[in-house]
Design a protein around this motif. Structure first.
Motif, PDB file in Angstrom:
ATOM      1  N   SER A 388     -26.927 -12.599 -12.905  1.00 13.46           N
ATOM      2  CA  SER A 388     -26.333 -13.920 -13.153  1.00 13.46           C
ATOM      3  C   SER A 388     -25.101 -13.847 -14.042  1.00 13.46           C
ATOM      4  O   SER A 388     -24.349 -14.829 -14.141  1.00 13.46           O
ATOM      5  N   SER A 389     -24.860 -12.721 -14.691  1.00  9.72           N
ATOM      6  CA  SER A 389     -23.726 -12.618 -15.617  1.00  9.72           C
ATOM      7  C   SER A 389     -22.594 -11.753 -15.078  1.00  9.72           C
ATOM      8  O   SER A 389     -21.515 -11.730 -15.655  1.00  9.72           O
ATOM      9  N   ILE A 390     -22.824 -11.029 -13.996  1.00  2.00           N
ATOM     10  CA  ILE A 390     -21.764 -10.213 -13.399  1.00  2.00           C
ATOM     11  C   ILE A 390     -21.083 -11.026 -12.303  1.00  2.00           C
ATOM     12  O   ILE A 390     -21.721 -11.421 -11.321  1.00  2.00           O
ATOM     13  N   LEU A 391     -19.797 -11.271 -12.497  1.00  6.25           N
ATOM     14  CA  LEU A 391     -19.043 -12.106 -11.564  1.00  6.25           C
ATOM     15  C   LEU A 391     -18.434 -11.249 -10.465  1.00  6.25           C
ATOM     16  O   LEU A 391     -18.280 -10.040 -10.600  1.00  6.25           O
ATOM     17  N   LEU A 392     -18.091 -11.930  -9.375  1.00  7.52           N
ATOM     18  CA  LEU A 392     -17.451 -11.249  -8.255  1.00  7.52           C
ATOM     19  C   LEU A 392     -16.042 -11.788  -8.067  1.00  7.52           C
ATOM     20  O   LEU A 392     -15.826 -12.998  -7.954  1.00  7.52           O
ATOM     21  N   TYR A 393     -15.099 -10.868  -8.061  1.00  6.06           N
ATOM     22  CA  TYR A 393     -13.699 -11.211  -7.882  1.00  6.06           C
ATOM     23  C   TYR A 393     -13.359 -11.067  -6.399  1.00  6.06           C
ATOM     24  O   TYR A 393     -14.250 -11.018  -5.545  1.00  6.06           O
ATOM     25  N   GLU A 394     -12.076 -10.981  -6.074  1.00  6.01           N
ATOM     26  CA  GLU A 394     -11.658 -10.858  -4.682  1.00  6.01           C
ATOM     27  C   GLU A 394     -12.253  -9.599  -4.058  1.00  6.01           C
ATOM     28  O   GLU A 394     -12.359  -8.552  -4.698  1.00  6.01           O
ATOM     29  N   ASP A 395     -12.620  -9.697  -2.804  1.00  6.38           N
ATOM     30  CA  ASP A 395     -13.208  -8.580  -2.052  1.00  6.38           C
ATOM     31  C   ASP A 395     -14.465  -8.030  -2.717  1.00  6.38           C
ATOM     32  O   ASP A 395     -14.724  -6.828  -2.707  1.00  6.38           O
ATOM     33  N   GLN A 396     -15.241  -8.934  -3.345  1.00  6.25           N
ATOM     34  CA  GLN A 396     -16.518  -8.565  -3.979  1.00  6.25           C
ATOM     35  C   GLN A 396     -16.342  -7.470  -5.047  1.00  6.25           C
ATOM     36  O   GLN A 396     -17.156  -6.578  -5.178  1.00  6.25           O
ATOM     37  N   GLU A 397     -15.252  -7.554  -5.800  1.00  7.90           N
ATOM     38  CA  GLU A 397     -15.062  -6.634  -6.919  1.00  7.90           C
ATOM     39  C   GLU A 397     -15.833  -7.168  -8.118  1.00  7.90           C
ATOM     40  O   GLU A 397     -15.592  -8.294  -8.567  1.00  7.90           O
ATOM     41  N   PRO A 398     -16.805  -6.410  -8.660  1.00  5.60           N
ATOM     42  CA  PRO A 398     -17.641  -6.918  -9.750  1.00  5.60           C
ATOM     43  C   PRO A 398     -16.895  -6.913 -11.084  1.00  5.60           C
ATOM     44  O   PRO A 398     -16.070  -6.035 -11.362  1.00  5.60           O
ATOM     45  N   LEU A 399     -17.202  -7.910 -11.903  1.00  6.99           N
ATOM     46  CA  LEU A 399     -16.606  -8.023 -13.233  1.00  6.99           C
ATOM     47  C   LEU A 399     -17.716  -8.243 -14.258  1.00  6.99           C
ATOM     48  O   LEU A 399     -18.443  -9.239 -14.196  1.00  6.99           O
ATOM     49  N   ILE A 400     -17.861  -7.305 -15.169  1.00  7.27           N
ATOM     50  CA  ILE A 400     -18.791  -7.498 -16.289  1.00  7.27           C
ATOM     51  C   ILE A 400     -18.169  -8.535 -17.218  1.00  7.27           C
ATOM     52  O   ILE A 400     -17.032  -8.385 -17.652  1.00  7.27           O
ATOM     53  N   SER A 401     -18.904  -9.595 -17.518  1.00  2.00           N
ATOM     54  CA  SER A 401     -18.275 -10.748 -18.169  1.00  2.00           C
ATOM     55  C   SER A 401     -18.799 -11.061 -19.562  1.00  2.00           C
ATOM     56  O   SER A 401     -18.204 -11.863 -20.269  1.00  2.00           O
ATOM     57  N   ARG A 402     -19.908 -10.461 -19.962  1.00  2.00           N
ATOM     58  CA  ARG A 402     -20.473 -10.801 -21.270  1.00  2.00           C
ATOM     59  C   ARG A 402     -20.565  -9.544 -22.128  1.00  2.00           C
ATOM     60  O   ARG A 402     -21.132  -8.538 -21.701  1.00  2.00           O
ATOM     61  N   PHE A 403     -19.958  -9.647 -23.321  1.00  2.00           N
ATOM     62  CA  PHE A 403     -19.891  -8.491 -24.208  1.00  2.00           C
ATOM     63  C   PHE A 403     -20.405  -8.878 -25.601  1.00  2.00           C
ATOM     64  O   PHE A 403     -20.426 -10.040 -25.973  1.00  2.00           O
ATOM     65  N   LYS A 404     -20.758  -7.826 -26.329  1.00  2.00           N
ATOM     66  CA  LYS A 404     -21.160  -8.023 -27.723  1.00  2.00           C
ATOM     67  C   LYS A 404     -20.732  -6.790 -28.495  1.00  2.00           C
ATOM     68  O   LYS A 404     -21.154  -5.670 -28.197  1.00  2.00           O
ATOM     69  N   VAL A 405     -19.870  -7.017 -29.492  1.00  2.00           N
ATOM     70  CA  VAL A 405     -19.371  -5.920 -30.299  1.00  2.00           C
ATOM     71  C   VAL A 405     -20.415  -5.549 -31.352  1.00  2.00           C
ATOM     72  O   VAL A 405     -21.066  -6.423 -31.944  1.00  2.00           O
ATOM     73  N   GLY A 406     -20.580  -4.245 -31.566  1.00  2.00           N
ATOM     74  CA  GLY A 406     -21.568  -3.787 -32.539  1.00  2.00           C
ATOM     75  C   GLY A 406     -22.977  -3.792 -31.986  1.00  2.00           C
ATOM     76  O   GLY A 406     -23.954  -3.783 -32.741  1.00  2.00           O
ATOM     77  N   ASP A 407     -23.087  -3.826 -30.666  1.00  2.00           N
ATOM     78  CA  ASP A 407     -24.420  -3.837 -30.040  1.00  2.00           C
ATOM     79  C   ASP A 407     -25.141  -2.508 -30.318  1.00  2.00           C
ATOM     80  O   ASP A 407     -24.586  -1.419 -30.145  1.00  2.00           O
ATOM     81  N   GLN A 408     -26.376  -2.609 -30.763  1.00  2.00           N
ATOM     82  CA  GLN A 408     -27.131  -1.416 -31.143  1.00  2.00           C
ATOM     83  C   GLN A 408     -27.951  -0.827 -29.995  1.00  2.00           C
ATOM     84  O   GLN A 408     -28.711   0.128 -30.182  1.00  2.00           O
ATOM     85  N   ASN A 409     -27.854  -1.435 -28.824  1.00  2.00           N
ATOM     86  CA  ASN A 409     -28.595  -0.896 -27.682  1.00  2.00           C
ATOM     87  C   ASN A 409     -28.105   0.514 -27.356  1.00  2.00           C
ATOM     88  O   ASN A 409     -26.912   0.761 -27.219  1.00  2.00           O
ATOM     89  N   SER A 410     -29.026   1.424 -27.211  1.00  2.00           N
ATOM     90  CA  SER A 410     -28.666   2.806 -26.882  1.00  2.00           C
ATOM     91  C   SER A 410     -28.236   2.899 -25.433  1.00  2.00           C
ATOM     92  O   SER A 410     -28.435   1.971 -24.629  1.00  2.00           O
ATOM     93  N   SER A 411     -27.633   4.047 -25.071  1.00  2.00           N
ATOM     94  CA  SER A 411     -27.243   4.242 -23.675  1.00  2.00           C
ATOM     95  C   SER A 411     -28.474   4.269 -22.783  1.00  2.00           C
ATOM     96  O   SER A 411     -28.409   3.886 -21.612  1.00  2.00           O
TER      97      SER A 411
END
Length: 526
Positions: A388-411
């Motif tokens: 629900s948070s990844i948008l689709l641009y022209e030709d179904q190009e995905p765009l990550i749209s929600r960010f958080k700086v200093g996020d402690q989530n590991s890889s």
């Protein structure tokens, strides 16, 4: 005028009377129709022998018609002067307060060219004369008095030509509208006092000068204040009106956002939750933007943290990341300004269009490219990998749209989220809506059917040709590994990228070039 023959005197008297009677708009035509008498040339010759200083004596050969017309006009002016010795003594042209006659005489340039030497005074005052200075008067260089006051004469005065009037002792140019000039610098005009030029426009008007000085003393500070106010308004309220080189990059003001959203109108409101409003806006340069407004008040420390996060987000530049254009920080509101992308996300795309396998792989590949860019360039930036948070641009190009700086989530956590996303795209299922236990129930359901009945796991709307079925099976296996947090079981981001890249290359090998998209305008990809 020098003595002339008795016949000519009689002709002058008769012509003068006729001239007085026919003085009208046709006077020029009447003069042109008059012809000099047969002996007029002899008369002029004799006159010049007796008085060589006569003006027409220097004109050889004689221009008989012009000289004849000039003498006719002189004869009439002579009678106007009421002088009994008119022909021999003609001292003054007095057309004062005769606005219907004076302009007519000024049009007789032939008269001024041959004007009698006896004329010493010319008075053309109070006639409402218009236009430029009557320069033909300068032919009468012997005059001692000239009065052109109380008229509507304008433009420049031919200052240099006044040097021809060497005998001039009285001059009155007052109450006209001449252009101001440095007449005081001329030696000739120093012979006259200022009353000769009163309200003529030739001398500086000290009253006007005082008014200008007062206006300057008052207006200049006011202009400075208005300029400062205008600059402050531009700098602190509407910097988008400044040249681009002077604009504060990435920083927006409440006034700019208000203008972009038509005063935060309901028509521009896209979504609204508690304390958050999302608007569609149009910047002054024509850029469409998504404006996320946060109305709640926060502490100064949180505001400072918000700005520091925004400074990081505006530096992100990748074709698979939504571009953050800037932020707004104010006591009453905070806002993030993002490029506008139509509100189509992966969840909506899957439910509405039943996309084929190669398009799903293309989207997964784009998401992975964005993840790798953030992992290597901005590891401190976290992101949301929900459908629900990844948008689709022209030709179904995905765009990550929600960010958080200093996020402690590991890889490891991020890889886990990608595994969930991959399985959702293959199965077209919603873990939290369709399964008890959410993601755990979703994974258990996949594992139950994965080995024995894989077709029930893959989206039933998708065509399952041979290579599609095999690639989907391999992708499900990869997604399950991503969600396996056991020690050593979860693949690295590079391994995931390589696996998906191989599947993507196989799918795209036969794809039409029209499906490929250039992304140079959104920044270089990693």
């Amino acid at each position: 005028m020098a003595p002339i023959s008795a016949t000519f005197l009689l002709f002058f008297s008769t012509a003068s009377i006729s001239f007085s009677l026919i003085l009208s708009a046709t006077i020029i035509e009447d003069l042109n129709n008059l012809q000099p008498p047969p002996d007029f040339n002899t008369t002029l010759t004799n006159n010049c022998l007796h008085n060589p200083s006569l003006r027409y004596c220097n004109a050889t050969p004689f221009n008989l018609p012009e000289i004849f017309k000039s003498t006719i006009v002189a004869s009439h002016l002579c009678n106007e002067s009421k002088n009994p010795n008119c022909v021999e003594s003609f001292p003054k042209i007095d057309l004062r307060s005769r606005p219907k006659i004076a302009p007519l005489y000024l049009s007789f340039n032939f008269f001024w060219k041959y004007c009698p030497l006896t004329i010493l005074t010319i008075d053309l005052s109070n006639n409402s004369l218009k236009g430029s200075f009557p320069s033909d008067i300068f032919h009468c260089s012997q005059i001692q008095a000239l009065d052109l006051s109380h008229n509507d004469l304008s433009e420049d005065v031919p200052i240099q030509n006044f040097s021809l009037l060497t005998n001039l002792t009285f001059l009155n140019l007052s109450y006209n509208h001449f252009s101001e000039s440095k007449i005081s610098d001329s030696q000739f005009f120093k012979r006259f006092n200022s009353s000769s030029l009163l309200h003529s426009g030739l001398l500086p008007d000290h009253r006007k000068f005082r008014i200008k000085a007062i206006l300057l003393l008052l207006g200049f500070p006011i202009l400075i204040i208005l300029t400062v106010v205008c600059l402050c308004w531009l700098c602190f309220w509407r910097p988008d009106f400044l040249p681009r080189v002077l604009q504060s990059k990435h920083k927006f003001t409440p006034s700019m956002l208000k203008a972009a959203t038509n005063g935060f109108s309901k028509k521009n409101l896209v979504n609204k939750n508690e304390g958050v409003g999302i608007y569609k806006g149009l910047l002054r340069d024509g850029t469409e933007v998504r404006i996320e407004m946060y109305w709640e008040q926060v502490s100064r420390n949180n505001r400072r943290k918000f700005i520091e996060e925004c400074k990081v987000l505006v530096e992100l530049c990748h074709k698979n990341l939504v571009q953050v254009l800037g932020w707004c920080d104010n006591r009453r509101l905070r806002s993030i300004i993002i490029e506008w992308v139509d509100e189509t996300n992966i969840e909506m795309w899957l439910s509405r269009s039943a996309p084929p396998w190669k398009q799903r792989v293309k989207v997964l590949m784009g998401i992975l490219e964005g993840m790798c860019y953030l992992h290597e360039e901005w590891p401190e930036v976290g992101y949301d990998l929900k459908t629900s948070s990844i948008l689709l641009y022209e030709d179904q190009e995905p765009l990550i749209s929600r960010f958080k700086v200093g996020d402690q989530n590991s890889s490891s956590k991020k890889i886990y989220r990608f595994g969930v996303l991959m399985l959702e795209m293959i199965t077209n299922r919603r873990p939290w809506e369709e399964f008890e236990g959410g993601e755990a129930g979703f994974v258990e359901w996949i594992r139950m059917y994965y080995l024995d009945n894989l077709e029930n796991v893959i989206d039933e709307r998708m065509k399952k040709t041979g290579h599609v079925f095999d690639q989907a099976a391999a992708s499900i296996e990869l997604g399950l590994k991503c969600m396996d947090l056991s020690n050593g079981r979860q693949p690295s981001l590079d391994q995931i990228f390589n696996n998906v890249s191989r599947i993507h290359n196989t799918c795209m090998a036969s794809a039409s070039p029209n499906l490929k998209r250039l992304h140079g305008h959104r920044g270089e990809g990693h």
